[in-house]
Design a protein around this motif. Structure first.
Motif, PDB file in Angstrom:
ATOM      1  N   GLN A   6      -1.860  -0.557  -1.675  1.00  0.00           N
ATOM      2  CA  GLN A   6      -2.537  -1.982  -2.472  1.00  0.00           C
ATOM      3  C   GLN A   6      -2.348  -3.312  -1.295  1.00  0.00           C
ATOM      4  OE1 GLN A   6      -0.375  -1.737  -6.171  1.00  0.00           O
ATOM      5  NE2 GLN A   6       0.471  -3.163  -5.612  1.00  0.00           N
ATOM      6  N   LYS A   7      -2.807  -3.695  -1.919  1.00  0.00           N
ATOM      7  CA  LYS A   7      -2.623  -5.034  -0.690  1.00  0.00           C
ATOM      8  C   LYS A   7      -3.392  -6.401  -1.357  1.00  0.00           C
ATOM      9  CE  LYS A   7      -3.276  -6.286   4.506  1.00  0.00           C
ATOM     10  NZ  LYS A   7      -2.873  -5.477   5.361  1.00  0.00           N
ATOM     11  N   CYS A   8      -2.381  -7.489  -1.223  1.00  0.00           N
ATOM     12  CA  CYS A   8      -2.740  -9.176  -1.592  1.00  0.00           C
ATOM     13  C   CYS A   8      -3.045  -9.747  -0.199  1.00  0.00           C
ATOM     14  CB  CYS A   8      -1.314  -9.072  -2.525  1.00  0.00           C
ATOM     15  SG  CYS A   8      -1.883 -11.004  -2.730  1.00  0.00           S
ATOM     16  N   LEU A   9      -4.198 -10.124  -0.160  1.00  0.00           N
ATOM     17  CA  LEU A   9      -4.157 -11.337   1.336  1.00  0.00           C
ATOM     18  C   LEU A   9      -5.209 -12.731   1.210  1.00  0.00           C
ATOM     19  CD1 LEU A   9      -6.787  -9.416   3.925  1.00  0.00           C
ATOM     20  CD2 LEU A   9      -5.965  -8.294   1.856  1.00  0.00           C
ATOM     21  N   ALA A  10      -4.527 -13.147   2.354  1.00  0.00           N
ATOM     22  CA  ALA A  10      -5.574 -14.870   1.817  1.00  0.00           C
ATOM     23  C   ALA A  10      -6.604 -14.210   2.825  1.00  0.00           C
ATOM     24  CB  ALA A  10      -4.624 -16.028   1.997  1.00  0.00           C
ATOM     25  N   ILE A  11      -8.311 -14.323   2.193  1.00  0.00           N
ATOM     26  CA  ILE A  11      -9.381 -13.979   3.236  1.00  0.00           C
ATOM     27  C   ILE A  11      -9.851 -15.279   2.080  1.00  0.00           C
ATOM     28  CG2 ILE A  11     -11.274 -12.927   3.272  1.00  0.00           C
ATOM     29  CD1 ILE A  11      -9.897 -10.405   2.334  1.00  0.00           C
ATOM     30  N   SER A  12     -10.291 -16.214   3.398  1.00  0.00           N
ATOM     31  CA  SER A  12     -11.297 -17.579   3.880  1.00  0.00           C
ATOM     32  C   SER A  12     -10.548 -18.709   2.599  1.00  0.00           C
ATOM     33  CB  SER A  12     -12.838 -17.695   2.919  1.00  0.00           C
ATOM     34  OG  SER A  12     -13.406 -16.434   3.893  1.00  0.00           O
ATOM     35  N   GLY A  13      -9.151 -18.864   2.257  1.00  0.00           N
ATOM     36  CA  GLY A  13      -7.855 -19.513   1.676  1.00  0.00           C
ATOM     37  C   GLY A  13      -8.032 -18.399   0.030  1.00  0.00           C
ATOM     38  N   LEU A  19      -6.937  -2.184  -3.933  1.00  0.00           N
ATOM     39  CA  LEU A  19      -6.092  -1.397  -4.680  1.00  0.00           C
ATOM     40  C   LEU A  19      -7.243   0.079  -3.969  1.00  0.00           C
ATOM     41  CD1 LEU A  19      -4.580   0.383  -6.717  1.00  0.00           C
ATOM     42  CD2 LEU A  19      -6.068   0.123  -7.874  1.00  0.00           C
ATOM     43  N   ILE A  20      -6.936   0.642  -3.586  1.00  0.00           N
ATOM     44  CA  ILE A  20      -7.146   2.103  -3.214  1.00  0.00           C
ATOM     45  C   ILE A  20      -5.978   3.075  -3.880  1.00  0.00           C
ATOM     46  CG2 ILE A  20      -8.137   3.523  -1.085  1.00  0.00           C
ATOM     47  CD1 ILE A  20      -8.105   0.827   0.186  1.00  0.00           C
ATOM     48  N   VAL A  29     -11.455   1.768  -5.276  1.00  0.00           N
ATOM     49  CA  VAL A  29     -11.414   1.171  -4.768  1.00  0.00           C
ATOM     50  C   VAL A  29     -11.424  -0.276  -5.567  1.00  0.00           C
ATOM     51  CG1 VAL A  29     -11.913  -0.207  -2.389  1.00  0.00           C
ATOM     52  CG2 VAL A  29     -11.518   1.958  -2.290  1.00  0.00           C
ATOM     53  N   VAL A  30     -10.751  -1.139  -5.580  1.00  0.00           N
ATOM     54  CA  VAL A  30     -10.693  -2.264  -5.895  1.00  0.00           C
ATOM     55  C   VAL A  30     -10.581  -3.153  -5.658  1.00  0.00           C
ATOM     56  CG1 VAL A  30      -9.942  -3.674  -8.252  1.00  0.00           C
ATOM     57  CG2 VAL A  30     -10.017  -1.144  -8.779  1.00  0.00           C
ATOM     58  N   VAL A  31     -11.825  -4.382  -5.147  1.00  0.00           N
ATOM     59  CA  VAL A  31     -11.658  -5.752  -4.768  1.00  0.00           C
ATOM     60  C   VAL A  31     -11.910  -6.515  -5.461  1.00  0.00           C
ATOM     61  CG1 VAL A  31     -12.357  -7.079  -2.843  1.00  0.00           C
ATOM     62  CG2 VAL A  31     -12.602  -4.264  -2.635  1.00  0.00           C
ATOM     63  N   THR A  32     -10.727  -7.545  -5.769  1.00  0.00           N
ATOM     64  CA  THR A  32     -10.734  -8.468  -6.618  1.00  0.00           C
ATOM     65  C   THR A  32     -10.101 -10.357  -6.808  1.00  0.00           C
ATOM     66  OG1 THR A  32     -10.272  -9.118  -8.987  1.00  0.00           O
ATOM     67  CG2 THR A  32      -8.912  -7.594  -8.297  1.00  0.00           C
ATOM     68  N   GLN A  33     -10.656 -11.024  -6.376  1.00  0.00           N
ATOM     69  CA  GLN A  33     -10.408 -12.567  -6.396  1.00  0.00           C
ATOM     70  C   GLN A  33     -10.182 -12.571  -7.354  1.00  0.00           C
ATOM     71  OE1 GLN A  33     -13.659 -13.688  -3.952  1.00  0.00           O
ATOM     72  NE2 GLN A  33     -11.833 -13.339  -2.024  1.00  0.00           N
ATOM     73  N   ALA A 149      -9.410  -5.114   6.134  1.00  0.00           N
ATOM     74  CA  ALA A 149      -8.830  -4.596   4.789  1.00  0.00           C
ATOM     75  C   ALA A 149      -8.539  -2.913   5.123  1.00  0.00           C
ATOM     76  CB  ALA A 149      -8.249  -6.050   4.122  1.00  0.00           C
ATOM     77  N   ILE A 150      -9.414  -2.931   4.732  1.00  0.00           N
ATOM     78  CA  ILE A 150      -9.478  -1.587   4.584  1.00  0.00           C
ATOM     79  C   ILE A 150      -9.221  -0.723   4.750  1.00  0.00           C
ATOM     80  CG2 ILE A 150     -11.109  -0.523   3.019  1.00  0.00           C
ATOM     81  CD1 ILE A 150     -12.117  -2.083   0.976  1.00  0.00           C
ATOM     82  N   GLN A 151     -10.063  -0.590   6.195  1.00  0.00           N
ATOM     83  CA  GLN A 151      -9.702   0.347   7.103  1.00  0.00           C
ATOM     84  C   GLN A 151      -8.713  -0.246   7.294  1.00  0.00           C
ATOM     85  OE1 GLN A 151     -12.605  -2.067  10.245  1.00  0.00           O
ATOM     86  NE2 GLN A 151     -13.515   0.387  10.101  1.00  0.00           N
ATOM     87  N   GLU A 152      -7.711  -1.242   7.818  1.00  0.00           N
ATOM     88  CA  GLU A 152      -5.940  -0.821   8.426  1.00  0.00           C
ATOM     89  C   GLU A 152      -5.545  -0.300   7.140  1.00  0.00           C
ATOM     90  OE1 GLU A 152      -2.813  -4.359   7.858  1.00  0.00           O
ATOM     91  OE2 GLU A 152      -4.156  -4.812   9.189  1.00  0.00           O
TER      92      GLU A 152
END
Length: 157
Positions: A6-13, A19-20, A29-33, A149-152
Motif C-alpha cells: 500500500q502507498k499514500c501519495l499526493a497526485i495533483s494535490g 492498495l494492492i 487493486v484499490v485506488v481511492t481519493q 505508482a502501481i508500477q513502482e
C-alpha cells in the motif's frame, strides 16, 4: 508478488491511496481519493491472448497497451456519467495490463493470468471535461501518477 502493498501519495494535490492485495486466484487493486472502495471492475483476459510487449526506453509511452481481448465486468457501484464510466474502464484496463505484464516478467514459468479487480474512487475534477470523451489535463496527470505508482509498487515485490 508480495501479498499486500500500500502507498499514500499526493497526485495533483490530492491524497491518493493505493492498495494492492494479492490472492491465489485474483489481484485486488484499490485506488481511492475518497477513502472508500468505489466502483469495482473485474478485468480478465483469455490465457491464449498474447500480452503486449514490455515498454522500453525507445517507446514513447512507459505503459503497456491493454490487449484488445481484455474483458471488463462492472461488479459493484456505478459511475455518475458516461465520461466517468469510460475513465474507470480505462483505469481498470491499464491497471490489469500492468499487473499481468509485471507478473509475466517476474515468473519463472508461465503463471496462469489471474483476474484483476480494481476498486476506483476518484474525486471529480470541476470542469474536467467539455462533454467530449477527451481527458482533461488534470485527469491525465492523476492517471499517469497512479499508473507510475502501481508500477513502482509492483517492481518492489
Amino acid at each position: 508478488m508480495q501479498a499486500t502493498s500500500q502507498k499514500c501519495l499526493a497526485i495533483s494535490g490530492l491524497q491518493t491511496d493505493i492498495l494492492i492485495q494479492s490472492y491465489a486466484d485474483r489481484v485486488l487493486v484499490v485506488v481511492t481519493q475518497l477513502g472508500k472502495v468505489g466502483n469495482l471492475i473485474q478485468a480478465s483476459i483469455p490465457e491464449t491472448s498474447p500480452l503486449p510487449p514490455t515498454p522500453n526506453e525507445l517507446n514513447a509511452s512507459p505503459l503497456p497497451a491493454p490487449p484488445p481481448s481484455i474483458q471488463l465486468s462492472h461488479l459493484f457501484g456505478s459511475a455518475s456519467s458516461e465520461h466517468i464510466r469510460t475513465l474507470h474502464s480505462l483505469y481498470a484496463s491499464q491497471i490489469a495490463t500492468i499487473v499481468w505484464t509485471m507478473e509475466a516478467e517476474q515468473a519463472i514459468d508461465a503463471p496462469p493470468r489471474r483476474r484483476v479487480i480494481v476498486g476506483i474512487a476518484l474525486k471529480n475534477s470541476i470542469g474536467s471535461h467539455d462533454g467530449s470523451s477527451r481527458l482533461a489535463e488534470d485527469e491525465r496527470a492523476v492517471f499517469h501518477g497512479v499508473m507510475s505508482a502501481i508500477q513502482e509498487m509492483l517492481r518492489r515485490t
